[in-house]
Enzyme design. Structure first.
Site, PDB file in Angstrom:
ATOM      1  N   GLU A  92      44.203  28.555  44.999  1.00  0.00           N
ATOM      2  CA  GLU A  92      42.901  27.910  44.936  1.00  0.00           C
ATOM      3  C   GLU A  92      42.329  27.910  43.533  1.00  0.00           C
ATOM      4  OE1 GLU A  92      40.351  29.044  48.112  1.00  0.00           O
ATOM      5  OE2 GLU A  92      41.645  28.061  49.572  1.00  0.00           O
TER       6      GLU A  92
ATOM      7  N   CYS B 102      44.322  46.344  44.713  1.00  0.00           N
ATOM      8  CA  CYS B 102      42.939  46.800  44.564  1.00  0.00           C
ATOM      9  C   CYS B 102      42.274  46.802  45.937  1.00  0.00           C
ATOM     10  CB  CYS B 102      42.179  45.894  43.597  1.00  0.00           C
ATOM     11  SG  CYS B 102      42.872  45.860  41.935  1.00  0.00           S
TER      12      CYS B 102
ATOM     13  N   CYS C 207      33.090  34.915  43.867  1.00  0.00           N
ATOM     14  CA  CYS C 207      33.994  35.990  43.477  1.00  0.00           C
ATOM     15  C   CYS C 207      34.288  36.865  44.691  1.00  0.00           C
ATOM     16  CB  CYS C 207      33.352  36.834  42.375  1.00  0.00           C
ATOM     17  SG  CYS C 207      34.390  38.170  41.803  1.00  0.00           S
TER      18      CYS C 207
ATOM     19  N   GLU D 292      47.260  38.638  38.910  1.00  0.00           N
ATOM     20  CA  GLU D 292      47.026  39.343  37.651  1.00  0.00           C
ATOM     21  C   GLU D 292      47.735  38.564  36.540  1.00  0.00           C
ATOM     22  OE1 GLU D 292      46.525  41.141  34.391  1.00  0.00           O
ATOM     23  OE2 GLU D 292      45.411  42.004  36.074  1.00  0.00           O
TER      24      GLU D 292
END
Length: 374
Positions: free
Chosen positions: A94, A118, A344, A169
């Site tokens: 996305e 995470c 976010c 990442e």
């Protein structure tokens, strides 16, 4: 003999010139002409490159192609944010377009899924599938520019900033990240200022050291905790490179960088009663005293099945004011696109290996697991 065509989006200017010389027997200026057609004018049909001679156009059609990710779904927010699901192979990543009064930022993915695990990130819960190719990274920008409208015919603001804060990442995909960044910065590519291209990392020190002196862009670091004990609990990468290792690498990078103007952006997701206490703010302020920075606080965006909550406004305000006592520059990120799950922490990807995601889905009683933008 392979008949697979060469995707020109996989090459920065240097690579494209080498390709033209070795595969097509053409001079460098021809590669430059084609690159300009691709990125300045959004052209993906060689026949539309009117200053290229017919013989070369025929060679290009025979051996090469210009193929970017295609939009499989688009969602439009009431605040102008657009979230595109972009098809890469047989999966989706996305890409989010965020318009503001003076800019328009594109949030771009670097991987399908993420391997860092995470605890507050639902991308991590889906697991890691693969790195994106250069053409799949820069192709998100190319496709978004086409969707927004190169000539403003849609009335939308053209893309002025790119942030590598989507799925994955970035520094675990250095091989493909660097050429994609080069194209973003190149005058024959998108010609963006190095201060308007931002790479965010969760602490891959080896990758950051590799970037140092090699490419100069703005840097944002996903810190999210003021000490190693807490950071290791919520970000397992801290067991590989602890905070001091990470910050030392950051200082090395910004010392060699003009784009950052001597400062790094620190991203800090506020998790209710986990890392958002006054004591955490004092500790964070002390931690960053030797690393010039601006601190961007991000109130957590919950997703179904998440073990964390968004802090109250009073806790967020108190955290910010505590940091400001130390004369740090502190901002609170405005939530954008939350009504289409584009804020976010809310991007939804399509990852083939769904072992972790399946468990999360069951825990969430069948609700969709969402994916963050770092």
């Amino acid at each position: 003999m392979s008949t697979e065509k060469i995707n020109l989006l996989d090459f920065d200017r240097k690579g494209l010139r080498e390709l033209f010389a070795q595969e097509l027997g053409e001079k460098a200026f021809r590669a430059d002409q084609v690159m300009k057609w691709i990125y300045h004018f959004g052209v993906d049909d060689f026949d539309n490159m009117t200053n290229i001679n017919k013989q070369l156009r025929e060679k290009l059609k025979q051996k090469c192609e210009i193929v970017a990710p295609v939009v499989s779904e688009a969602q439009h927010s009431s605040d102008g944010t657009i979230k595109w699901a972009m098809r890469v192979g047989d999966q989706d990543v996305e890409t989010v377009y965020i318009p503001e009064e003076d800019r328009a930022t594109l949030c771009v993915s670097s991987q399908v899924g993420c391997a860092l695990e995470c605890k507050f990130c639902s991308t991590a819960q889906q697991g890691f599938n693969r790195n994106l190719k250069v053409s799949e990274i820069i192709g998100q920008v190319w496709r978004a520019a086409r969707e927004v409208g190169l000539e403003k015919e849609t009335g939308r603001r053209p893309i002025t900033n790119v942030v590598m804060m989507g799925m994955g990442e970035p520094l675990l995909n250095m091989k493909n990240l660097i050429p994609a960044l080069e194209i973003m910065l190149d005058d024959l590519g998108f010609g963006l200022s190095k201060r308007r291209v931002t790479v965010s990392t969760s602490g891959v020190v080896s990758g950051l050291d590799q970037m140092t002196g090699k490419i100069d862009v703005a840097l944002a670091i996903s810190l999210h905790a003021p000490n190693d004990k807490l950071r290791s609990e919520i970000m397992p990468i801290n067991d590989r490179w602890d905070i001091q290792d990470f910050l030392a690498s950051v200082r090395r990078y910004i010392a060699s960088s003009n784009a950052n103007r001597g400062k790094v952006t620190v991203e800090y997701v506020l998790l209710d009663h986990v890392n958002d206490g006054t004591e955490h703010a004092h500790e964070l302020a002390q931690l960053m005293k030797d690393t010039p920075c601006k601190i961007n606080l991000i109130p957590f965006n919950p997703y179904p099945g998440s073990p964390y909550k968004k802090p109250s406004n009073s806790r967020i305000d108190r955290f910010q004011k505590t940091l400001m006592q130390y004369e740090h520059t502190v901002t609170i990120r405005k939530t954008r696109g939350d009504d289409i799950d584009a804020a976010c922490g809310q991007l939804v990807g399509d990852v083939i290996d769904r072992t972790k995601r399946t468990a999360m889905l069951k825990a969430a009683k069948g609700e969709t697991i969402e994916v963050k933008a770092l």
